[in-house]
Design a protein around this motif. Structure first.
Motif, mmCIF file in Angstrom:
data_model
loop_
_atom_site.group_PDB
_atom_site.id
_atom_site.type_symbol
_atom_site.label_atom_id
_atom_site.label_comp_id
_atom_site.label_asym_id
_atom_site.label_seq_id
_atom_site.Cartn_x
_atom_site.Cartn_y
_atom_site.Cartn_z
ATOM 1 N N PHE A 204 0.834 -1.204 0.000
ATOM 2 C CA PHE A 204 0.000 0.000 0.000
ATOM 3 C C PHE A 204 0.873 1.260 0.000
ATOM 4 O O PHE A 204 1.933 1.299 0.625
ATOM 5 C CB PHE A 204 -0.927 -0.003 1.209
ATOM 6 N N VAL A 205 0.383 2.280 -0.688
ATOM 7 C CA VAL A 205 1.217 3.457 -0.924
ATOM 8 C C VAL A 205 0.643 4.721 -0.280
ATOM 9 O O VAL A 205 1.178 5.235 0.699
ATOM 10 C CB VAL A 205 1.439 3.669 -2.442
ATOM 11 N N ALA A 240 9.355 6.386 -1.864
ATOM 12 C CA ALA A 240 10.692 5.893 -1.507
ATOM 13 C C ALA A 240 10.602 4.501 -0.899
ATOM 14 O O ALA A 240 11.404 3.607 -1.213
ATOM 15 C CB ALA A 240 11.359 6.866 -0.536
ATOM 16 N N ASN A 241 9.623 4.307 -0.033
ATOM 17 C CA ASN A 241 9.417 3.015 0.615
ATOM 18 C C ASN A 241 9.137 1.929 -0.426
ATOM 19 O O ASN A 241 9.681 0.819 -0.364
ATOM 20 C CB ASN A 241 8.249 3.143 1.588
ATOM 21 N N ALA A 242 8.299 2.255 -1.401
ATOM 22 C CA ALA A 242 7.958 1.290 -2.447
ATOM 23 C C ALA A 242 9.170 0.976 -3.322
ATOM 24 O O ALA A 242 9.391 -0.179 -3.721
ATOM 25 C CB ALA A 242 6.814 1.835 -3.296
ATOM 26 N N SER A 275 -3.682 1.118 -3.084
ATOM 27 C CA SER A 275 -3.974 2.439 -2.528
ATOM 28 C C SER A 275 -3.223 3.507 -3.325
ATOM 29 O O SER A 275 -2.472 4.311 -2.786
ATOM 30 C CB SER A 275 -3.568 2.496 -1.046
ATOM 31 N N THR A 276 -3.455 3.488 -4.649
ATOM 32 C CA THR A 276 -2.697 4.379 -5.536
ATOM 33 C C THR A 276 -3.488 5.614 -5.966
ATOM 34 O O THR A 276 -2.987 6.410 -6.765
ATOM 35 C CB THR A 276 -2.210 3.622 -6.783
ATOM 36 N N LEU A 292 5.974 4.817 -10.075
ATOM 37 C CA LEU A 292 6.210 3.430 -9.652
ATOM 38 C C LEU A 292 6.072 2.451 -10.813
ATOM 39 O O LEU A 292 5.487 1.383 -10.685
ATOM 40 C CB LEU A 292 5.236 3.056 -8.525
ATOM 41 N N ILE A 293 6.640 2.801 -11.954
ATOM 42 C CA ILE A 293 6.525 1.969 -13.148
ATOM 43 C C ILE A 293 7.788 1.132 -13.320
ATOM 44 O O ILE A 293 8.902 1.663 -13.411
ATOM 45 C CB ILE A 293 6.297 2.844 -14.396
#
Length: 382
Positions: A204-205, A240-242, A275-276, A292-293
């Protein structure tokens, strides 16, 4: 101009729809998304079903038909309605699933959030739902809680596709990646064909930024001496976390342990960005898609985000761009005492509560609908 949603597939990223109801199944909208936009999957959860079933009278005829076959309590009605919708969705995606050799084309159905702290209960319900839906392109959603982790291993070891949901923290992701591999190894050891088992890890973002930004804003308003440094982190921590989570994924698929499974046809447990949709109206509406690609990932988007990205999304290999910058963001988050680990732990708890609340609301509405369609009222029944 080429549809940006179709360009995502060329970049190695699948798009799934984070919504499901009877209208898109029956109106041709889901088929249009599949044909024109390259949609390759759909996710559901109690909140989505609550909005769908209680949002009007679209389900009344089906509820009445179910009651005509025999009285049913609200929880049984919900399961039958949800299973039917997921079966229909899976059937819509079956051509893609077959064409891609099972690599994509899934519909996801969640176990009850009330079982989030109950491993055995989760396993039992997941098995029951897997059998009830009876589609090879089903994924059973299991939360990545401490109790969910052993359940995930067991289910994968039985050949059940699992979509691990409510992942926020990096360690939680590593934990479920480990049990997914362990489950595949156990399934293979029992004679199972690991090529038939698929899974995703739903990371989740936007909820992370919502929580972190709230803490930042409170400290800035209070006159924190680090106000400038804090404000510089708004809207950056979740991305950054993703990005760091994806680097962990790349490390995992390079390991000999994974290569041994892959040699027998195992597909990797892809990271799915969930959750985008942006929660902060000041942020670009496709922020959590544009940034985030990358290959072997999925972005599950609500309808509004799909529409927005189709209109003005930009496709570029952003997931591995500026990794040093992503690591600096996380380091700065720690230096400033924003407690990302504590935030992500709490978000799991909050997510479970939110889904449980939606389920309770849905069951309450179904109880009233059941009485109404039977021609009863709570007073008359008493």
């Amino acid at each position: 101009m080429t549809n940006p949603l179709l360009q995502l597939a060329q970049a190695g990223q699948s798009i799934w729809l984070d919504y499901l109801d009877r209208e898109i199944l029956e109106s041709g909208e889901l088929d249009r998304l599949i044909t024109e936009d390259g949609l390759r999957g759909v996710t559901s959860n109690p909140t989505i079903f609550n909005k769908a079933i209680t949002g009007g009278d679209a389900y009344d005829a089906r509820i009445k038909a179910l009651l005509a076959k025999g009285d049913a309590q609200p929880d049984a009605l919900y399961e039958q309605l949800a299973v039917a919708d997921i079966q229909a969705a899976a059937d819509h995606f079956r051509p893609a699933y077959d064409r891609l050799g099972g690599a994509d084309g899934f519909a996801s159905l969640e176990v009850s959030p009330k079982l989030a702290d109950n491993s055995e209960g989760t396993i039992a319900e997941a098995r029951q739902l897997w059998g009830a839906v009876n589609r090879p392109n089903l994924m059973i959603k299991v939360p990545g809680t401490k109790a969910g982790t052993p359940a995930i291993r067991q289910l994968v070891s039985e050949g059940i596709n699992v979509n691990v949901t409510l992942l926020f923290g990096l360690q939680a992701y590593l934990d479920v990646a480990e049990v997914h591999m362990a489950g595949l190894e156990a399934y293979q050891a029992s004679g199972g064909d690991v090529a038939k088992v698929h899974g995703v890890a739903s990371f989740f973002v936007s909820r992370i930024d919502t929580a972190i930004d709230k803490a930042i804003d409170a400290r800035v308003q209070a006159g924190d001496a680090e106000a400038a440094a804090l404000k510089a982190l708004r809207g950056k921590v979740a991305i950054a976390n993703a990005k760091v989570a994806y680097q962990h994924y790349l490390d995992l698929v390079r390991e000999d342990r994974w290569k041994a499974l892959a040699a027998n046809g195992a597909a990797p447990q892809r990271l799915l960005w969930a959750s985008t949709g942006t929660k902060d109206p000041t942020y670009f509406d496709v922020l959590y898609v544009d940034t985030l690609i990358g290959p072997d990932t999925i972005n599950t988007m609500p309808p509004a985000t799909i529409d927005a990205f189709r209109d003005h999304g930009t496709v570029a290999p952003t997931l591995q761009a500026d990794l040093d910058g992503a690591r600096r963001v996380l380091a700065e988050t720690q230096r400033l005492g924003l407690d990302l680990d504590g935030v992500t732990d709490q978000l799991v708890v909050d997510g479970v509560k939110l889904f449980a609340k939606s389920l309770d609301e849905l069951l309450t509405a179904l109880a009233a609908k059941r009485l109404q369609l039977k021609g009863e009222t709570p007073t008359a029944r008493a």
